[in-house]
Write an enzyme that holds these catalytic residues in place. Structure first.
Site, mmCIF file in Angstrom:
data_model
loop_
_atom_site.group_PDB
_atom_site.id
_atom_site.type_symbol
_atom_site.label_atom_id
_atom_site.label_comp_id
_atom_site.label_asym_id
_atom_site.label_seq_id
_atom_site.Cartn_x
_atom_site.Cartn_y
_atom_site.Cartn_z
ATOM 1 N N ARG A 24 13.191 -1.751 -10.148
ATOM 2 C CA ARG A 24 11.520 -1.854 -10.085
ATOM 3 C C ARG A 24 11.162 -1.928 -11.727
ATOM 4 O O ARG A 24 11.643 -1.171 -12.398
ATOM 5 C CB ARG A 24 10.890 -0.865 -9.350
ATOM 6 C CG ARG A 24 11.566 -0.479 -8.064
ATOM 7 C CD ARG A 24 11.325 -1.698 -6.964
ATOM 8 N NE ARG A 24 9.982 -2.002 -6.896
ATOM 9 C CZ ARG A 24 8.859 -1.249 -6.002
ATOM 10 N NH1 ARG A 24 9.656 -0.209 -5.285
ATOM 11 N NH2 ARG A 24 7.835 -1.621 -5.771
ATOM 12 N N LYS A 48 3.941 5.861 4.404
ATOM 13 C CA LYS A 48 3.417 4.563 4.175
ATOM 14 C C LYS A 48 2.867 3.797 5.698
ATOM 15 O O LYS A 48 2.366 2.571 5.561
ATOM 16 C CB LYS A 48 3.799 3.454 3.186
ATOM 17 C CG LYS A 48 4.253 4.171 1.987
ATOM 18 C CD LYS A 48 5.278 3.075 1.209
ATOM 19 C CE LYS A 48 5.813 3.750 0.155
ATOM 20 N NZ LYS A 48 6.793 2.873 -0.428
ATOM 21 N N ARG A 93 21.055 16.105 -6.922
ATOM 22 C CA ARG A 93 21.660 14.836 -7.141
ATOM 23 C C ARG A 93 21.622 14.428 -8.609
ATOM 24 O O ARG A 93 20.974 14.536 -9.352
ATOM 25 C CB ARG A 93 21.237 13.940 -6.090
ATOM 26 C CG ARG A 93 21.210 14.544 -4.628
ATOM 27 C CD ARG A 93 20.677 13.281 -3.898
ATOM 28 N NE ARG A 93 19.744 13.953 -2.718
ATOM 29 C CZ ARG A 93 19.280 12.934 -1.796
ATOM 30 N NH1 ARG A 93 19.147 11.765 -1.926
ATOM 31 N NH2 ARG A 93 18.582 13.553 -1.023
ATOM 32 N N PRO A 150 0.723 -1.145 0.002
ATOM 33 C CA PRO A 150 -0.417 -0.092 -0.123
ATOM 34 C C PRO A 150 0.690 1.090 -0.099
ATOM 35 O O PRO A 150 1.784 1.301 0.963
ATOM 36 C CB PRO A 150 -0.719 -0.198 1.175
ATOM 37 C CG PRO A 150 -0.726 -1.528 1.608
ATOM 38 C CD PRO A 150 0.520 -1.930 1.360
ATOM 39 N N GLU A 151 0.424 2.234 -1.038
ATOM 40 C CA GLU A 151 1.279 3.589 -0.944
ATOM 41 C C GLU A 151 0.545 4.491 -0.383
ATOM 42 O O GLU A 151 -0.740 4.164 0.421
ATOM 43 C CB GLU A 151 1.651 3.846 -2.277
ATOM 44 C CG GLU A 151 2.306 2.707 -2.923
ATOM 45 C CD GLU A 151 2.723 3.193 -4.618
ATOM 46 O OE1 GLU A 151 3.038 4.348 -4.802
ATOM 47 O OE2 GLU A 151 3.112 2.195 -5.301
#
Ligand SMILES: [Zn+2]
Length: 271
Positions: A260, A58, A151, A2-3
């Site tokens: 991912r 989260k 960055r 779950p986000e």
């Protein structure tokens, strides 16, 4: 996992079901579900009233006054209302019964946890202490993003980093970068100010709409009533590899970024 939108829905559901109610029974399946262990878990919770709920990244927080529940649901974790008390098992790894017969099960927590902290020590929790700003807080702004995007790291990896922004995960990062027209492998320091602003706006817009739709359901996320979220119908690229881009018709590609599965329209998100 779950986000932010799904955790927001879970947190609001638990509040709607149990806020103002006293805990009458609470058990966990085994010691590693909570930092306090099987014996101490009910001792700390029974008799206390749930005052409210919140979300940090989260993580769902449950305010019991002198005790705060810090709940992290990991892959396929959910909170479910049960018709009656049942002993915890390896699926329903923490079960809490509130007065009035409200029984909530926190499922599949062995990959996550239901820790109990003193309120003044919540900030020391290992996952909370390192959280970056919440996307809906004032600290999250185009200026803030300009700073962290100095960055050289890939933009997708940075947005997944909870110490940069709290609450984003794989689904919503792909959708945000598509909406902003930014390729996930772009180095953050190459984004211009228009693109930074677009990432900022898309983050708030998409997360806001996902909360309204009660989250995204794939294999396992459901809200506390066992219902599915509806945002999967609004996803533009995530899970749509091989299909035409809804904006330009180019085939959506799937690649691997930051370890991912990543969905991208090569035309709308040029490198
Ligand atoms: Zn496109």
């Amino acid at each position: 996992m779950p986000e932010l939108p799904e955790v927001t829905v879970i947190s609001e559901d638990v509040r709607a079901l149990a806020a103002g109610k006293k805990v009458v029974r609470a058990e966990i399946f085994r010691d590693d579900v909570s930092n306090v262990g099987v014996e101490e878990f009910p001792r700390r919770l029974v008799g206390r009233t749930l005052r409210g709920t919140g979300r940090r990244g989260k993580i769902t927080t449950l305010d019991f006054g002198d005790v705060v529940g810090v709940v992290h649901l990991v892959i396929s974790g959910r909170v479910l209302r049960l018709p009656e008390w049942r002993k915890p098992d390896k699926i329903h790894t923490a079960v809490v019964e509130f007065e009035g017969g409200v029984v909530l099960a926190f499922t599949k927590l062995w990959l996550g946890y239901f820790d109990l902290y003193e309120p003044e020590r919540v900030e020391e929790h290992p996952l909370i202490s390192r959280l970056g700003p919440d996307p809906f807080s004032e600290d999250f702004s185009p200026e803030y993003l300009r700073d962290v995007f100095r960055r050289k790291a890939a933009i997708k990896g940075l947005l997944l980093d909870q110490s940069v922004v709290a609450g984003l995960g794989n689904i919503y990062v792909d959708e945000v970068l598509f909406a902003a027209g930014v390729h996930p492998t772009r180095k953050a320091n190459t984004l211009n100010s228009v693109e930074i602003k677009a990432v900022y706006s898309a983050t708030r817009d998409i997360l806001g709409r996902a909360i309204e739709a009660r989250g995204t359901t794939f294999d396992s996320y459901h809200d506390a009533f066992g219902e599915s979220g509806k945002f999967q119908h609004q996803l533009k690229v995530f899970t749509h590899a091989g299909e035409p881009c809804p904006a330009c018709g180019t085939e959506i590609k799937k690649l691997r970024v930051a370890g991912r599965g990543t969905h991208v329209c090569p035309a709308c998100q040029p490198l």
